[in-house]
Scaffold this active site. Structure first.
Site, mmCIF file in Angstrom:
data_model
loop_
_atom_site.group_PDB
_atom_site.id
_atom_site.type_symbol
_atom_site.label_atom_id
_atom_site.label_comp_id
_atom_site.label_asym_id
_atom_site.label_seq_id
_atom_site.Cartn_x
_atom_site.Cartn_y
_atom_site.Cartn_z
ATOM 1 N N SER A 1 -17.865 -30.723 34.031
ATOM 2 C CA SER A 1 -17.904 -32.002 33.320
ATOM 3 C C SER A 1 -19.113 -32.842 33.674
ATOM 4 O O SER A 1 -19.482 -33.748 32.937
ATOM 5 C CB SER A 1 -16.644 -32.815 33.619
ATOM 6 O OG SER A 1 -15.514 -32.002 33.558
ATOM 7 N N ARG B 1 -15.037 -33.644 19.367
ATOM 8 C CA ARG B 1 -14.276 -34.252 20.456
ATOM 9 C C ARG B 1 -15.254 -34.700 21.548
ATOM 10 O O ARG B 1 -15.438 -35.894 21.773
ATOM 11 C CB ARG B 1 -13.240 -33.242 21.004
ATOM 12 C CG ARG B 1 -12.127 -33.857 21.808
ATOM 13 C CD ARG B 1 -12.465 -33.966 23.268
ATOM 14 N NE ARG B 1 -12.774 -32.664 23.872
ATOM 15 C CZ ARG B 1 -13.406 -32.526 25.036
ATOM 16 N NH1 ARG B 1 -13.797 -33.599 25.706
ATOM 17 N NH2 ARG B 1 -13.683 -31.341 25.513
ATOM 18 N N ASP B 2 -15.942 -33.757 22.180
ATOM 19 C CA ASP B 2 -16.917 -34.132 23.205
ATOM 20 C C ASP B 2 -18.038 -34.943 22.562
ATOM 21 O O ASP B 2 -18.588 -35.883 23.160
ATOM 22 C CB ASP B 2 -17.482 -32.876 23.896
ATOM 23 C CG ASP B 2 -17.756 -33.111 25.376
ATOM 24 O OD1 ASP B 2 -18.199 -34.215 25.710
ATOM 25 O OD2 ASP B 2 -17.542 -32.197 26.193
ATOM 26 N N HIS C 1 -18.005 -38.685 22.675
ATOM 27 C CA HIS C 1 -18.574 -39.368 23.845
ATOM 28 C C HIS C 1 -19.998 -39.845 23.546
ATOM 29 O O HIS C 1 -20.437 -40.884 24.017
ATOM 30 C CB HIS C 1 -18.667 -38.403 25.040
ATOM 31 C CG HIS C 1 -17.412 -38.288 25.839
ATOM 32 N ND1 HIS C 1 -16.807 -39.355 26.452
ATOM 33 C CD2 HIS C 1 -16.655 -37.206 26.149
ATOM 34 C CE1 HIS C 1 -15.730 -38.946 27.109
ATOM 35 N NE2 HIS C 1 -15.607 -37.637 26.943
ATOM 36 N N HIS D 1 -21.997 -28.584 30.649
ATOM 37 C CA HIS D 1 -22.819 -29.724 30.237
ATOM 38 C C HIS D 1 -24.251 -29.440 30.674
ATOM 39 O O HIS D 1 -24.490 -28.681 31.608
ATOM 40 C CB HIS D 1 -22.275 -31.034 30.815
ATOM 41 C CG HIS D 1 -21.145 -31.580 29.988
ATOM 42 N ND1 HIS D 1 -21.329 -32.435 28.944
ATOM 43 C CD2 HIS D 1 -19.822 -31.320 30.050
ATOM 44 C CE1 HIS D 1 -20.156 -32.718 28.388
ATOM 45 N NE2 HIS D 1 -19.216 -32.047 29.033
ATOM 46 N N HIS E 1 -16.734 -24.377 30.234
ATOM 47 C CA HIS E 1 -17.223 -25.464 29.387
ATOM 48 C C HIS E 1 -18.376 -26.125 30.137
ATOM 49 O O HIS E 1 -18.188 -26.640 31.232
ATOM 50 C CB HIS E 1 -16.066 -26.440 29.146
ATOM 51 C CG HIS E 1 -16.434 -27.748 28.507
ATOM 52 N ND1 HIS E 1 -16.145 -28.035 27.194
ATOM 53 C CD2 HIS E 1 -17.024 -28.868 29.009
ATOM 54 C CE1 HIS E 1 -16.552 -29.275 26.909
ATOM 55 N NE2 HIS E 1 -17.084 -29.795 27.996
#
Lengths: 336, 291, 349
Positions: free
Chosen positions: A168, A13-14, A17, A197, A195
Site C-alpha cells: 500500500s 476504486r484505487d 484516491h 504501488h 497489489h
C-alpha cells in the site's frame, strides 16, 4: 502448461484516491464498459478505502456506494464486479448486505496486515451468500514474512479463496516481494495475489517478481490510476505478461483502448512519481494519504516531506488520516 | 455516609480493573466479585485483595439479594440480557458494560442526573465515551450540523477476541449513541486497530460538517466539557483543539489509562470503566443526599 | 416441514441402528453428554430417542451445554422428551455431575478452526480445563460404568502417505500453523485421560473422530464438504480450495451416533479407536459427487496456491471399531450427501 494469471482492476476504486473520490457515475459507466469489452476479469469499484468508507476522515465520495455499484453492474457483462471491504469502516448490516444484493460478485475483505482476525465475520458472511471471498492484507511491508503467513492462514481458515498482499505504501523492492510471496505460497493452500504501488518505480517489476515467486493474482489499473504514485499500469502489465507467455484473458489492444479512454475521460492528471511520493514510499506511508498530506501541508506551510517522514516514524496505518493533522500541528509546534 | 454496596459480575479484564478502581472510591464498596472460575487471573487478584468472591455467576446474587445494591455487568451482551431478567425482578440497579443496550445510554459528563431515574444504565462503547461528549457540545453550540463522524484508533493489543469479532456492533452502538446525544441525524463511527510498538494511546477524532461554524463558542464549550470529563477520567485530554479545516470541524482527544489492572495504553478500557464508576458514585451520592 | 425433517432423521436412525438389543444394558441407566447441545449431542439424543421408543427401553440422557435456550429453539422435539434433562453449564467451570450418572460422553468443544485461530486461549482452556473438570467430577460418581472421550484425528498430525491412519500412527506437526492450538489441546486432553485412567482407575475409552456429515451440521462450518454442499445449494459454483487431491472420508451422522453408543457398551477399557468412515475420497471427486446430485448445472472451480508435492490423506483404518464394536457403516457417501441436502432444504423452508 498454461500459466494463467487472474487480473483484478481497481481503476475505479484505487483511482478514486487519485481524484479525492470524485469519480462520477458517468465516468464509472464509461470505464466499466471499456474494461468489460477488453475482457478484464474483475473490475473493482468504489471509494478508495472501499465500501462504507466515504467519510470526513478519508474523504467524502462524490457518489454513493449504491449508485456506483448499480452503475457499474449495468455496464459489466463478462467482467465480474468487485469491491474492497475494510471491517471498521464497512459493516455487514449497513453496507455489505446491500452491496451483495446489488449484484457484486467478488468481495475482498481487507485488514491491516497484522489484524486478520477482524475479517472473520465479514468473510463468513460473503461465503454464506455464495460469493467469491478474498482476504487482503494491507500495508504488508509493515510485517515480516512469518507474521504475514500467520495472518493469511487465519483468513484462509475464515474462508478466503485467495489472499492478496498489498504494498500500500509502494515501499517494496523486488527482493522483498520475492521473500514475502514465496513464504505465502509455501504456507497457504489458496492462491496468493499482489497489489503494487509505484512510489519507487517498481510496480511492474514487483508484480512480475510476485508471479515468478508463485503469485497467481495481480492488481493493475489503467495508466496506473491510483493512490499516491499510482498502481501497476495495467496495459503495460498485460503486455509484459503476454510477452512472457502468461495468459490473462485480456485483449491487449482493447485494454490499450480502455486506458486511452480512461486517460481521456476519468483522469485530470495521469499519475506520475512526484518528489513527495518518493519520500512517501521510502517512509512506508499509506499511498491514500497523498492528497491529504499535500493539502494540509500547503495549508499550514510545512514541508510535506517532513510530514511523510514523521508519519512513517510513528507507524501510522491506513485509515488513520486524522494523524496527518496531528503530525502537522506537532511540526508547527516544534518549529516555534 | 453509607457507601453503596456494589458487586461486579464478570472477572475478566474490565471487571478486574473496575474492582481496583472501586477500592479507591469514597462512595462505593465492592462486596462481591463474581465470575465462573476461581482460578482465573481476575479472581486470584480479588482473593489476594481480600475481596469476597464467588464462582456461581448470577446465582451468587440470587442467593443473597439483600447484600448488594448495584451490579456492574461486565460479562457479554448475551449474558447481560439473561442477568437483567433476574436482576430487574430483584429491583437491583445495573450498570451495563456490555453492548446489550438494555438500559438508558449514559455519558456522565452529559446526562448523569437523568440516569438516576432508571435502573439499567448502558455505558455505550469506549469510543462513545471519548467522542460523544464532544459531539454533544458540537450539537449544542452549532446550528445546522449536517453530519458528525468519529474515528478512534486503539492499540491492537488492547482489542481482545470479543472486540475483534464484534466490530460491527461497536460501530452500530457508537453511531446510535452519537445520534442520541448530539441530535444530529447522520453519523458515522470508524475504528482503527494500530499494532505499533510501543502501543499507541487511544486517540479519537471528531469531525463535523457545519455550514457556518461558531468556533468561539465551540472552543469555549469544548474546554469546559474536557475539564468535566477529566473529573472522572483523569487520563482524558484535548490533543488538537477545535479547528476548521477543509470545510469541516476537527477536534482530537486522547484517553490514556490509569494503569490500574491494565496497561496505560488501554485507555479505551479505562475510559468506559471510569465512566461506569462515575455513574455508580452518583447513585451513592443520591442515596446519601450529597449534591 | 418440521415433521418431514424429523422423519428424515428418524429413518436414518432406524437404518443405522442395526443391533438394538445390545442396548438393553443401558436400560434405566443415565448417560451424560458434554457438548450435549451440539451436532453430536443432538444426534445422540435422536438415536437414544429411537432406541427408547423402538426397543421400549428407558435410557436417561443429560445434555450439558452452554446454550440451552438455543437448543430448545432448534430442536423442541428433543428438548421436550421426558428422558432428556438439560443442564446449562460451561464445561470449563464444572464442579459436580448428577449423582445418578452411569455413562459420560465427553464431546464438548468446537472443532471449528475459525474459532481456534481467533480465540486460541479459549480453545486450549476448553479442552484442557474442560476435560480435567469432567474427569475430576467423574471420579466422584458412585456408579460410573464408562467415560467415552471424543478426541480428534488431529492428534495424529500430518499424513502425506498413501496409508490409512491406524491408531498407532504419529505424524509431523506444523509449528507455524496458527490452528495448531486445537491439535495440541486435544493431545493434552488424551494425556489427562491416561492419567485419570491410570491413577484414578476411571474406565475411559478414547474415540478419535475424523469427519462427519449430516443434518444438524451447520453448512457454514469451514470444512470442505459443508462448503461444497452450501455452494451447491446456492446454485454454485463449488470452490475447491487448496489441493484437490487431498483425501478425506465422511461418516454419516446417524452412523456416528450409533457408533458412539456402541462404544459405551462395547468399548474396551483404555481402548483407543479411530472413529470415522474408511471410504476415502479426494476433494475433487467429492465436488463432482455433489455436482452430480444437483438439479441445476453447477460449475466447479479449483483455487490453489501451487502444484502440491504431497497429498494429505486423513482416512482412518477402521478395523478396530469393526472388530471390537461390531460397527458397520450403513449409509454410503452418496446417500449421505442426498440426505444432508434434503434435510437442509426442508430446514430452510
Amino acid at each position: 502448461m498454461i500459466k494463467q494469471i487472474l487480473i483484478s482492476d481497481p481503476t475505479l476504486r484505487d483511482g478514486n484516491h487519485a481524484c479525492a473520490h470524485q469519480l462520477s457515475l458517468e465516468q464509472i459507466a464509461i470505464y466499466a464498459a471499456a474494461a468489460d469489452k477488453a475482457g478484464v476479469p474483475i473490475v473493482e469499484v468504489g471509494h478508495g478505502n472501499g465500501l462504507g468508507a466515504s467519510s470526513l476522515q478519508v474523504g467524502l465520495c462524490k457518489e454513493t456506494d449504491k449508485d456506483m455499484l448499480e452503475t457499474a453492474r449495468k455496464h459489466l457483462s463478462k467482467s465480474k464486479l468487485g469491491i474492497h471491504v475494510i471491517p471498521g469502516f464497512a459493516t455487514i448490516k449497513r453496507d455489505l448486505i446491500r452491496a451483495i444484493d446489488i449484484g457484486v460478485d467478488v468481495i475482498r475483505i481487507a485488514s491491516h496486515c497484522t489484524e486478520a482476525d477482524i475479517t472473520q465475520r465479514h468473510l463468513g458472511y460473503v461465503r454464506e451468500r455464495g460469493k467469491e471471498a478474498y482476504g487482503v492484507l494491507m500495508m504488508s511491508h509493515m510485517a515480516s514474512a512469518t507474521v504475514l503467513v500467520e495472518e493469511a492462514q487465519k483468513m484462509e481458515l475464515y474462508g478466503a479463496e485467495g489472499i492478496i498482499i498489498m504494498d500500500s505504501a509502494g515501499a517494496y523492492l523486488p527482493s522483498d516481494v520475492q521473500e514475502k510471496v514465496t513464504a505465502l505460497v509455501n504456507g497457504l493452500k489458496v492462491p496468493v495475489g499482489f497489489h503494487a504501488h509505484n512510489n519507487l518505480g517498481m510496480a511492474v517489476a514487483n508484480s512480475i517478481t510476485a508471479i515468478e515467486s508463485g503469485a497467481k493474482i495481480l492488481d493493475g489499473t489503467a495508466r496506473g490510476f491510483g493512490a499516491g504514485a499510482g498502481n501497476t499500469q495495467l496495459e503495460v502489465l498485460v503486455a509484459v505478461l503476454e510477452k512472457m507467455g502468461y495468459v490473462t484473458g485480456i485483449d491487449l489492444y482493447k485494454m490499450l483502448d480502455a486506458s486511452d479512454i480512461a486517460e481521456d475521460k476519468i483522469m485530470k492528471n495521469v499519475p506520475i512519481i512526484k518528489s513527495e511520493s518518493i519520500i512517501s514510499g521510502l517512509s512506508g506511508v499509506f499511498s491514500g494519504f497523498a492528497k491529504h498530506v499535500t493539502r494540509i501541508s500547503s495549508e499550514y506551510k510545512v514541508d510535506p516531506r517532513d510530514v511523510y517522514r514523521e508519519l512513517g516514524k510513528r507507524k501510522i496505518v491506513g485509515g488513520q488520516e486524522d494523524m496527518i493533522i496531528e503530525v502537522v500541528m506537532d511540526l508547527i509546534r516544534n518549529r516555534k | 455516609m453509607k457507601k453503596l454496596r456494589v458487586a461486579i459480575l464478570g472477572s475478566g479484564n474490565i471487571g478486574t480493573d473496575l474492582l481496583i478502581k472501586i477500592q479507591r472510591s469514597e462512595f462505593l464498596e465492592c462486596v462481591l466479585f463474581i465470575g465462573r472460575n476461581l482460578s482465573s487471573p481476575g479472581m486470584a487478584k480479588a482473593i489476594a485483595m481480600g475481596v469476597k468472591v464467588s464462582d456461581e455467576s448470577i446465582n451468587a446474587i440470587v442467593k443473597n439479594p439483600d447484600a448488594v445494591d448495584l451490579i456492574f455487568d461486565a460479562t457479554s451482551a448475551k449474558d447481560a440480557k439473561i442477568h437483567w431478567e433476574v436482576l430487574d425482578k430483584l429491583g437491583k440497579i445495573v450498570v451495563d458494560m456490555t453492548p446489550a443496550k438494555l438500559g438508558v445510554f449514559c455519558i456522565p459528563a452529559v446526562n448523569l442526573d437523568e440516569v438516576l431515574e432508571h435502573r439499567n444504565v448502558n455505558m455505550i462503547t469506549c469510543g462513545g465515551q471519548a467522542s460523544i461528549p464532544i459531539a454533544y457540545v458540537i450539537g449544542k453550540t452549532q446550528k445546522n450540523v449536517e453530519y458528525i463522524e468519529v474515528v478512534s484508533s486503539i492499540a491492537s493489543r488492547s482489542a481482545g477476541p470479543a472486540t475483534r469479532l464484534n466490530l460491527d456492533e461497536y460501530i452500530d452502538t457508537t453511531e446510535n449513541g452519537i445520534k442520541h446525544f448530539s441530535k444530529v441525524p447522520r453519523t458515522k463511527a470508524i475504528l482503527n486497530l494500530n499494532p505499533a510498538d510501543p502501543c499507541i494511546d487511544m486517540q479519537t477524532t471528531i469531525f463535523a460538517q457545519v455550514e457556518n461554524p461558531d468556533m468561539d463558542s465551540l472552543l469555549y464549550e469544548v474546554d469546559i466539557m474536557v475539564k468535566k470529563i477529566q473529573e472522572y477520567v483523569p487520563g482524558y485530554s484535548l490533543l488538537v483543539p477545535p479547528i476548521f479545516e477543509n470545510g469541516r470541524i476537527v477536534i482530537m482527544v486522547k484517553a490514556q489509562g490509569l494503569g490500574d489492572y491494565l496497561p496505560k495504553y488501554a485507555g479505551n478500557l479505562d475510559i468506559i470503566n471510569c465512566a461506569a464508576i462515575a455513574v455508580a458514585e452518583q447513585y451513592s451520592k443520591n442515596f446519601n443526599n450529597i449534591k | 416441514m418440521k415433521l418431514a425433517k424429523n422423519k428424515v432423521v428418524f429413518e436414518d436412525c432406524k437404518k443405522s441402528c442395526t443391533e438394538i438389543e445390545c442396548f438393553s444394558i443401558l436400560d434405566n441407566q443415565s448417560i451424560l453428554v458434554t457438548g450435549g447441545t451440539g451436532f453430536m449431542g443432538k444426534w445422540i439424543a435422536e438415536m437414544v430417542s429411537y432406541i427408547n421408543e423402538t426397543g421400549n427401553y428407558n435410557i436417561k440422557l443429560y445434555l450439558l451445554g452452554r446454550d440451552i435456550s438455543k437448543f430448545k429453539e432448534e430442536v423442541p422435539h428433543l428438548a421436550e422428551k421426558p428422558f432428556v434433562s438439560l443442564i446449562k453449564q460451561d464445561v470449563r467451570y464444572l464442579h459436580n455431575l448428577p449423582s445418578d450418572v452411569n455413562y459420560i460422553i465427553h464431546a464438548a468443544g468446537t472443532p471449528d478452526n475459525r474459532e481456534h485461530v481467533s480465540n486460541p486461549l479459549k480453545t486450549i482452556e476448553t479442552f484442557y480445563k474442560g476435560t480435567q473438570s469432567v474427569l475430576d467430577a467423574a471420579t466422584r460418581l458412585t456408579d460410573l460404568r464408562k467415560v467415552v472421550h471424543l478426541s480428534s484425528h488431529q492428534v495424529y498430525g500430518k499424513n502425506e502417505t498413501e496409508q490409512f491412519i491406524n491408531e498407532n500412527a504419529f505424524g509431523a506437526f506444523e509449528a507455524l500453523n496458527v490452528a495448531s492450538c486445537y491439535a495440541e489441546a486435544k493431545r493434552i486432553a488424551e494425556t489427562l485421560c491416561s492419567h485419570y485412567k491410570n491413577s484414578m482407575r476411571l474406565p475411559i475409552v478414547i474415540l478419535r473422530p475424523f469427519a462427519f456429515i449430516g443434518p444438524y451440521q451447520d453448512l457454514e462450518k469451514p470444512w470442505a464438504i459443508n462448503s461444497f454442499i452450501r455452494d451447491a445449494m446456492l446454485g454454485g459454483p463449488i470452490r475447491v480450495l487448496g489441493n484437490g487431491l487431498t483425501q478425506r472420508s465422511y461418516l454419516y451422522a446417524s452412523d456416528m451416533a450409533y457408533c458412539i453408543l456402541l462404544s459405551l457398551i462395547k468399548g474396551e477399557n483404555g481402548g483407543i479407536y479411530n472413529f470415522g468412515s474408511k471410504v476415502g475420497i479426494s476433494l475433487n471427486d467429492l465436488a463432482i459427487k455433489i455436482q452430480n446430485q444437483s438439479v441445476s448445472k453447477i460449475e466447479i472451480l479449483s483455487r490453489s496456491s501451487k502444484d502440491f508435492d504431497n497429498v494429505s490423506k486423513l482416512v482412518p483404518n477402521t478395523d478396530k471399531i469393526t472388530r471390537q464394536l461390531n460397527f458397520k457403516e450403513t449409509i454410503t457417501l452418496d446417500k449421505a450427501i442426498e440426505r444432508t441436502i434434503l434435510w437442509n432444504q426442508l430446514n430452510n423452508d
